[in-house]
Design a protein around this motif. Structure first.
Motif, mmCIF file in Angstrom:
data_model
loop_
_atom_site.group_PDB
_atom_site.id
_atom_site.type_symbol
_atom_site.label_atom_id
_atom_site.label_comp_id
_atom_site.label_asym_id
_atom_site.label_seq_id
_atom_site.Cartn_x
_atom_site.Cartn_y
_atom_site.Cartn_z
ATOM 1 N N ARG A 99 0.811 -1.219 0.000
ATOM 2 C CA ARG A 99 0.000 0.000 0.000
ATOM 3 C C ARG A 99 0.845 1.270 0.000
ATOM 4 N NH1 ARG A 99 -4.336 -0.015 3.568
ATOM 5 N NH2 ARG A 99 -4.181 2.220 3.208
ATOM 6 N N GLU A 100 0.202 2.371 -0.416
ATOM 7 C CA GLU A 100 0.922 3.651 -0.527
ATOM 8 C C GLU A 100 0.773 4.488 0.730
ATOM 9 O OE1 GLU A 100 -0.099 5.664 -4.220
ATOM 10 O OE2 GLU A 100 0.111 3.801 -5.336
ATOM 11 N N ALA A 101 -0.397 4.457 1.349
ATOM 12 C CA ALA A 101 -0.575 5.140 2.625
ATOM 13 C C ALA A 101 -0.137 4.137 3.688
ATOM 14 C CB ALA A 101 -2.024 5.541 2.821
ATOM 15 N N GLU A 102 0.757 4.563 4.547
ATOM 16 C CA GLU A 102 1.372 3.621 5.479
ATOM 17 C C GLU A 102 1.351 4.160 6.902
ATOM 18 O OE1 GLU A 102 2.248 0.882 6.156
ATOM 19 O OE2 GLU A 102 2.767 -0.238 4.348
ATOM 20 N N THR A 103 1.676 3.274 7.817
ATOM 21 C CA THR A 103 1.871 3.726 9.190
ATOM 22 C C THR A 103 3.334 4.111 9.359
ATOM 23 O OG1 THR A 103 2.384 1.478 9.897
ATOM 24 C CG2 THR A 103 0.088 2.167 10.065
ATOM 25 N N LEU A 146 5.766 13.117 4.065
ATOM 26 C CA LEU A 146 4.437 13.715 4.021
ATOM 27 C C LEU A 146 3.550 12.908 4.959
ATOM 28 C CD1 LEU A 146 4.177 14.304 0.184
ATOM 29 C CD2 LEU A 146 4.153 16.098 1.915
ATOM 30 N N TYR A 147 3.225 13.494 6.078
ATOM 31 C CA TYR A 147 2.381 12.811 7.060
ATOM 32 C C TYR A 147 0.911 13.058 6.773
ATOM 33 C CZ TYR A 147 6.122 11.210 10.077
ATOM 34 O OH TYR A 147 7.197 10.530 10.576
ATOM 35 N N LEU A 148 0.092 12.039 7.078
ATOM 36 C CA LEU A 148 -1.360 12.191 6.985
ATOM 37 C C LEU A 148 -1.904 12.540 8.365
ATOM 38 C CD1 LEU A 148 -2.122 9.092 4.740
ATOM 39 C CD2 LEU A 148 -1.939 11.469 4.034
ATOM 40 N N THR A 149 -1.417 11.784 9.368
ATOM 41 C CA THR A 149 -1.734 12.087 10.757
ATOM 42 C C THR A 149 -0.417 11.919 11.513
ATOM 43 O OG1 THR A 149 -2.166 9.783 11.331
ATOM 44 C CG2 THR A 149 -4.033 11.060 10.484
ATOM 45 N N ASP A 150 -0.481 11.968 12.837
ATOM 46 C CA ASP A 150 0.759 11.809 13.595
ATOM 47 C C ASP A 150 1.358 10.422 13.411
ATOM 48 O OD1 ASP A 150 0.571 14.354 14.458
ATOM 49 O OD2 ASP A 150 -0.261 13.871 16.437
ATOM 50 N N THR A 151 0.515 9.452 13.082
ATOM 51 C CA THR A 151 1.023 8.076 13.009
ATOM 52 C C THR A 151 0.936 7.476 11.615
ATOM 53 O OG1 THR A 151 -1.152 7.247 13.592
ATOM 54 C CG2 THR A 151 0.409 7.582 15.411
ATOM 55 N N THR A 152 0.338 8.203 10.663
ATOM 56 C CA THR A 152 0.236 7.659 9.312
ATOM 57 C C THR A 152 0.840 8.635 8.313
ATOM 58 O OG1 THR A 152 -1.947 8.593 8.927
ATOM 59 C CG2 THR A 152 -1.870 6.376 9.874
ATOM 60 N N LEU A 155 2.446 8.988 3.872
ATOM 61 C CA LEU A 155 2.574 8.418 2.537
ATOM 62 C C LEU A 155 3.952 7.787 2.489
ATOM 63 C CD1 LEU A 155 0.975 11.319 0.524
ATOM 64 C CD2 LEU A 155 0.023 9.048 0.957
ATOM 65 N N ARG A 156 4.009 6.534 2.087
ATOM 66 C CA ARG A 156 5.296 5.839 2.192
ATOM 67 C C ARG A 156 6.397 6.630 1.470
ATOM 68 N NH1 ARG A 156 4.319 0.532 -1.760
ATOM 69 N NH2 ARG A 156 3.835 1.730 -3.626
ATOM 70 N N PRO A 166 -6.636 14.523 3.762
ATOM 71 C CA PRO A 166 -5.710 15.656 3.691
ATOM 72 C C PRO A 166 -4.317 15.275 4.183
ATOM 73 C CG PRO A 166 -7.062 15.845 5.657
ATOM 74 C CD PRO A 166 -7.459 14.549 4.986
ATOM 75 N N GLN A 211 -1.047 16.278 6.445
ATOM 76 C CA GLN A 211 -0.944 17.024 7.691
ATOM 77 C C GLN A 211 -0.167 18.330 7.496
ATOM 78 O OE1 GLN A 211 1.372 15.239 10.921
ATOM 79 N NE2 GLN A 211 -0.484 15.257 12.151
ATOM 80 N N ARG A 261 -3.931 4.469 -7.954
ATOM 81 C CA ARG A 261 -4.716 4.366 -6.735
ATOM 82 C C ARG A 261 -5.415 5.683 -6.422
ATOM 83 N NH1 ARG A 261 -1.213 0.524 -3.079
ATOM 84 N NH2 ARG A 261 -0.342 -0.748 -4.768
ATOM 85 N N LEU A 277 -5.622 3.525 8.509
ATOM 86 C CA LEU A 277 -5.119 3.954 7.205
ATOM 87 C C LEU A 277 -6.280 4.186 6.238
ATOM 88 C CD1 LEU A 277 -2.094 1.522 6.902
ATOM 89 C CD2 LEU A 277 -2.001 4.013 7.114
ATOM 90 N N GLU A 320 -7.534 2.425 -0.067
ATOM 91 C CA GLU A 320 -6.889 2.603 -1.372
ATOM 92 C C GLU A 320 -7.630 1.762 -2.393
ATOM 93 O OE1 GLU A 320 -2.656 1.856 -1.350
ATOM 94 O OE2 GLU A 320 -2.390 2.970 0.519
#
Lengths: 370, 816
Positions: free
Chosen positions: A158-162, A185-191, A193-194, B557, B559, B599, B608, B611
């Motif tokens: 996957r592309e969005a990662e932890t 590039l963070y999505l949240t504090d813990t996730t 984009l790889r 979005p 962050q 994706r 997560l 996708e």
């Protein structure tokens, strides 16, 4: 051309037989005359229509030969068989003559028609629509095929990662300075984009559930907090490779990558491994390939070094092997990861990363076909 | 980091050329990015003796000197204090050239002709005016007259610019690089005697018994946040005077990429470059109180840094503070208030260990990427602080005449230890493959200044205890030692080996193969594959006009996006594809058919995002321009639909098209693609409003399909026997109300006719004689019976059945 040639022979044969009964001179003359005329008229017929007129004139219901055959009935009885046979063979001869002449005229007319039909072969053909694959896909397909040949499969991750998968499991604890090299590039504090395809190593190993050998590549999109310029893009592509098995050594890494580099860039390609640092491999290496432009002699593209930096690599760190569910005391492995976009650019001499993402038709059409 | 070649050779005399050195170091992991030859553009500057000095006739601040270069005599006007009879100086004779192209000529200075100039360090190194208080260069006595400046002062040199990975903090110093070069070349390392003591945890690496955080009668050091600053060493140097460093030292600093400032500041920088340990000098008399705190900044605190900027601080940053407040951002930059200046008489030197992560954070947040910060943000040698401070104190004493206090204060909560690691040749065999003997390993360890113990045989392996000094913070376990062996053995010396072919390779799944085929189909239909970014702006999505509540309008979005243009993850491929259309319209391409697989992302209840893999399609303009053979092929809804139909057919899918898809599609010219009772995609012309939003011209057809859905439903081919009987074609024209869907008419025919292979609409007509409000569909039916030849009677019975069904179900009337 004598279309009734064989009749004349039949006639002569009849003569040599020397039968006692002499046929009436009139009849004989009529047959000879008809034979001469029909032969001439067939020869003179220039079209199929004229030839048909000849057929009707002699072989039609009221045709001359038909009349002649009727006249045979009025001959003395003993002369009838001979004249009957003569007229019949004349008829066959006329039919053959007509058929041959008709065949000749037909072919002549066809030849005439063909001679008139001329194409200007220099006018452009009626081209079907031609599509194309993007050079990134083209490059990836070649890469995948080379690795299939070495016993690899493909693992898509996957592309969005932890943060855990992208960093921690790869021996990059929070605050590790090597995280800086990969502006995230963070999505949240813990996730996030790889930032590399390396989390695919962990996910792929975990899916293998301890089975050996592990041999896969992970192609895909990766993300960095980089502004867009000639050699950087916030979105780009990588190909990760992972091998885990008993008795895997640094020499296997070298051999495997050399095989790939030669398959992809050409059989005279050289590779050079230099010590480098990645937290998830130890020892780590940077792999250079001999410059694809100057073939190692030194040019602008390779900054006159003859070498192009292509890939990071190394022996998988024991902690990473453990995080993938394997025992580092039992197995070893190697991994590598390189930029797919960069590989494509080097292969085709593309000098600006941005054109890969602009999708200008003047660019795309260059990648039609092979 | 920049390494001047001559400086490096001071510690290890290499018999390599600079090019060879670059190659060898690079292949051992000390990557040299660039090698340059740095030359000072200087000519005509030579040594000269001041033979006589007389006052200037009109200017009391100037004097007139008579100088001899051995071959000539020159009258020079100067205000420099060093212009004294008997001094050896550097003279730029008329016609000389200084850096930056500055030419020296004979000129009149306040009425006296000056033949050239006596030069200071700043003039020959930077080609700039002398700095405040800077005197001319005074040469040692005994230098021959008329010798070129280059012969006296080392000005030109090779410089290697290193690009180091984060684990090579031990090479962030000239000494560290010299050690690597010494190991690689086998040449001995020549350390300055003071630095010989360093390396091991022990009296020098740890705190000396006589050192105390409290300097007698002076400052006390408080480690308020030992997690951020576990060690702070201070030392006083009294009685310093303002001066500049010798030109050789200034030149070295410049070659290493630093600007010479003053002898005191230069000494701290010089030692940092030499040892890797950053240092700072405070004007001790400007420090308030007698306590130095290493503490977190307080809320609302600010500091004016050396560069004159007022900088707000936050509680995550470590500062060095006195009674008044912060005097430095720890490890990043000193403060202006306690800056060393011309009046400084006493200085406090700082040599500390700051935690890497907070230093990096502070340096980034303040956008101050100083040489010190670049070092502190890697983990530094925890034992280097005392030697470095003594080295700097010694240099300052030498240059400025200051007197260091014999004691130093050392506040330290760290206990650096010599790391003892058990090393076995097993790790060499397992990880590297190549046979490297225990003896060779031991040799490499020794040259790295590690301490390997005796070799013991354990089964088939040989082991040894290797003690590693704390300065090698990167070495923690056996595999790290293995890497040291590998890189000093040379990666190029390993033989490539091919993996055993015992494993069959290949695609992971049928779906993987089919998705490749799907791409091939699209290429065969004339499609151009494109690759577009997954990062969009909210405006990109808004431009699509998605209805409120449409998931595609509410993306995942980022962050902390780099820009608002790349602040959300794409929820659809269409914005990217329409941007490709715009791009190509703007460069006047007459038309194109683009597609992309990729994706898309949706927010999810899980940690997560979701996708999904999609295929996107877009076409505009002339897909094929008119030729002399035939007319142009236009990108229309029906063309796109044809592509989608063909694609689904090739994938073995049956799908229906239901009228009307939502934005960004034209409501009347769009359809939902339904297969297996679910929507697998949408196609249609782009809504005129969206066309306007995106500055698109003409007409444009676009659409998307779920690749996952298609691949899940895709069917492989099965063979059905080919009929031995002739196929028969019959045409039917049927008039229906204009609102009746062709699809429904076709469905009636398909469900009613027997032995029907296909039905094709070959004409649609709605003009007279077809009555107003009606349309006529001309259908060609192809019968392909499998078991018999159809008779006229069969066909006419079938036709009657179809006519009845059409009349009953869609109100169709047959037109004759």
């Amino acid at each position: 051309m004598d279309y009734l040639g064989d009749i004349s022979i039949a006639h002569a044969k009849g003569g040599r037989r020397g039968k006692a009964v002499i046929p009436s001179e009139t009849m004989r003359d009529q047959i000879d005359d008809l034979q001469r005329r029909v032969s001439k008229e067939i020869e003179e017929a220039g079209t199929l229509a004229e030839l048909d007129e000849v057929r009707i004139k002699y072989l039609g219901k009221k045709g001359e030969l038909t009349n002649l055959l009727k006249a045979v009935g009025s001959l003395p009885k003993e002369e009838r068989p001979e004249f009957g046979a003569k007229v019949n063979s004349l008829r066959e001869a006329i039919e053959t003559g007509l058929r041959e002449k008709s065949g000749y005229l037909d072919r002549k007319a066809l030849d005439e028609k063909v001679r008139r039909e001329v194409a200007d072969v220099t006018l452009p053909g009626n081209l079907p629509e031609i599509g194309s694959l993007h050079p990134i896909t083209k490059a990836l397909r070649e890469i995948v095929q080379i690795f299939y040949g070495m016993g690899f499969t493909v693992y898509e991750s996957r592309e969005a990662e932890t943060d855990e998968m992208n960093f921690v499991k790869l021996n990059l604890a929070p605050g590790h300075p090597a995280r800086d090299a990969q502006d995230t590039l963070y999505l949240t504090d813990t996730t996030l984009l790889r930032t590399h395809t390396s989390p695919g190593q962990i996910r792929g190993m975990l899916e293998m559930e301890g089975r050996l050998p592990v041999r896969f590549i992970v192609p895909g999109r990766v993300y960095r907090r980089d502004p867009f310029d000639a050699s950087h893009s916030p979105v780009f592509h990588q190909v990760e490779g992972l091998v885990i098995d008993r008795h895997i050594t640094f020499e296997d890494l070298k051999g495997c990558f050399l095989e790939f580099a030669r398959g992809f860039f050409g059989p005279d390609t050289q590779i050079r491994l230099r010590p480098s640092y990645f937290p998830f491999t130890e020892p780590s290496a940077e792999i250079d390939v001999s410059c694809t432009i100057c073939r190692g002699r030194g040019c602008q593209v390779c900054s006159r070094t003859g070498w192009l930096e292509l890939s990071g690599a190394g022996m998988v760190h024991p902690r990473v092997i453990r995080n993938g569910g394997y025992d580092p005391e039992e197995v070893t492995g190697f991994a590598f990861g390189f930029g797919l976009d960069r590989a494509a650019m080097l292969k085709w001499g593309i000098d600006d990363l941005r054109v890969l993402f602009e999708n200008d038709l003047r660019f795309l059409t260059q990648f039609e076909g092979l | 980091m920049k390494v001047p070649w001559k400086w490096l050779n001071e510690y290890v005399e290499l018999d390599w050329t600079p090019e060879e050195a670059c190659e060898r170091l690079t292949l051992a992991g000390v990557k040299v990015e660039e090698l340059t030859y740095e030359k000072v553009d200087l000519s005509g500057v030579v040594s000269a003796l001041v033979e006589d000095v007389s006052p200037h006739p009109s200017r009391p601040d100037l004097r007139v000197g008579l100088l001899s270069t051995g071959t000539g005599r020159f009258t020079v006007v100067s205000g420099a204090p060093g212009l004294l009879k008997g001094n050896m100086v550097l003279l730029a004779v008329p016609g000389s050239r200084l850096p930056g192209g500055m030419a020296v000529e004979t000129k009149s200075v306040a009425g006296v002709e000056s033949q050239g100039m006596v030069v200071c360090s700043n003039e020959i190194l930077a080609g700039a005016e002398h700095r405040p208080g800077e005197d001319i260069i005074l040469l040692p006595a005994g230098i021959p007259l008329g010798l070129a400046a280059q012969e006296i002062i080392d000005l030109d040199d090779w410089v290697m610019d290193l690009d180091l990975t984060v684990n090579y903090s031990h090479c962030l110093s000239i000494l560290g690089v010299a050690l690597e070069a010494s190991v690689l070349s086998g040449k001995p390392l020549k350390l300055p005697s003071l630095l010989e003591k360093w390396d091991w945890a022990g009296p020098w690496g740890s705190r000396r018994p006589e050192d105390d955080p409290e300097m007698p009668g002076e400052w006390k050091i408080e480690l308020a946040d030992p997690d951020l600053c576990p060690r702070y060493v201070g030392k006083l140097v009294r009685g310093v005077r303002q001066t500049y460093s010798p030109p050789e030292i200034e030149r070295r600093l410049m070659l290493a990429g630093m600007r010479p400032i003053s002898a005191i500041v230069d000494a701290t920088n010089y030692v940092m470059l030499e040892t890797g340990q950053p240092l700072h000098a405070f004007d001790a008399d400007k420090l308030e109180g007698r306590v130095i705190w290493a503490r977190r900044a307080k809320r609302g605190e600010a500091i004016e840094t050396l560069d004159g900027e007022e900088r707000p601080l936050d509680e995550g940053m470590l500062v060095i503070a006195d009674a008044h407040g912060p005097v430095a951002v720890a490890g990043v930059m000193g403060g202006a208030r306690t800056e060393v200046s011309g009046e400084t008489r006493n200085i406090l030197l700082e040599s500390a260990f700051f935690a890497p992560i907070p230093t990096r954070r502070a340096s980034r947040k303040l956008r101050l990427r100083t040489e010190a910060a670049l070092r502190f943000e890697k983990t530094l040698d925890p034992t280097a602080q005392p030697v470095a401070i003594e080295r700097a104190a010694g240099l300052i004493s030498e240059y400025t005449g200051g007197v260091p206090e014999p004691a130093r204060s050392d506040a330290n909560v760290m206990e650096p230890v010599n790391k003892s690691i058990l090393f076995s040749t097993r790790v060499i065999k397992r990880a590297l493959g190549a046979p490297i003997s225990a003896g060779r390993c031991r040799e490499i360890f020794e040259s790295l200044r590690f301490a390997p113990g005796p070799v013991t045989k354990v089964g088939e392996w040989e082991t040894m205890e290797v003690t590693v000094p704390p300065r090698r913070v990167d070495i923690e376990e056996e595999i790290d030692l293995c890497e040291e062996i590998a890189r000093h053995h040379g990666y190029h010396n390993f033989e490539p080996r091919l993996l055993s072919p015992a494993t069959p390779g290949g695609p992971p799944s049928r779906e993987y193969v089919w998705s490749d085929k799907l791409k091939d189909f699209l290429v065969s239909m004339g499609g151009r594959e494109v690759v577009t970014t997954s990062l969009l702006s909210q405006e990109d999505l808004n431009a699509m006009g998605w209805d409120a509540g449409d998931a595609r309008g509410t993306p995942v979005p980022l962050q902390d996006p780099l820009s608002s243009n790349e602040s959300v993850l794409r929820t659809s491929l269409l914005p990217g594809l329409l941007r490709v259309v715009f791009r190509n319209q703007s460069v006047r391409m007459p038309g194109g058919f683009f597609w992309e697989t990729g994706r898309v992302f949706y927010p999810s209840a899980e940690e997560l995002p979701l996708e999904a893999l999609q295929l996107g399609l877009a076409m505009y303009g002339n897909l094929r321009e008119a030729s002399w053979v035939e007319g142009s092929l236009e990108a229309t809804f029906y063309r796109l639909k044809g592509v989608v139909e063909a694609l689904l057919r090739l994938m073995g899918l049956e799908a229906s098209f239901l009228p009307g898809a939502s934005m960004p599609f034209h409501p009347g010219i769009s359809a939902r693609v339904v297969a297996g009772h679910s929507t697998v995609g949408e196609i249609g012309e782009v809504h005129p409003l969206v066309m306007r939003n995106l500055n698109l011209t003409g007409r444009c057809a676009t659409g998307w399909l779920s690749i996952e859905a298609i691949l899940a439903m895709a069917k492989e081919k099965r063979f059905t026997p080919v009929s031995r009987f002739m196929q028969v074609e019959r045409d039917i024209a049927v008039a229906v109300d204009a609102g009746v869907l062709a699809g429904d008419v076709i469905k009636v025919v398909e469900e009613t006719a027997r032995d029907l292979a296909s039905v094709r609409v070959f004409d649609v007509y709605d003009k007279p004689p077809v009555p107003e409000g009606k349309k006529s569909l001309a259908l060609r039916l192809t019968y392909r019976p499998s078991d018999r030849t159809l008779t006229e009677e069969d066909l006419s019975t079938d036709r009657d059945r179809i006519i009845d069904a059409l009349r009953a179900r869609v109100g169709g009337e047959i037109r004759l």
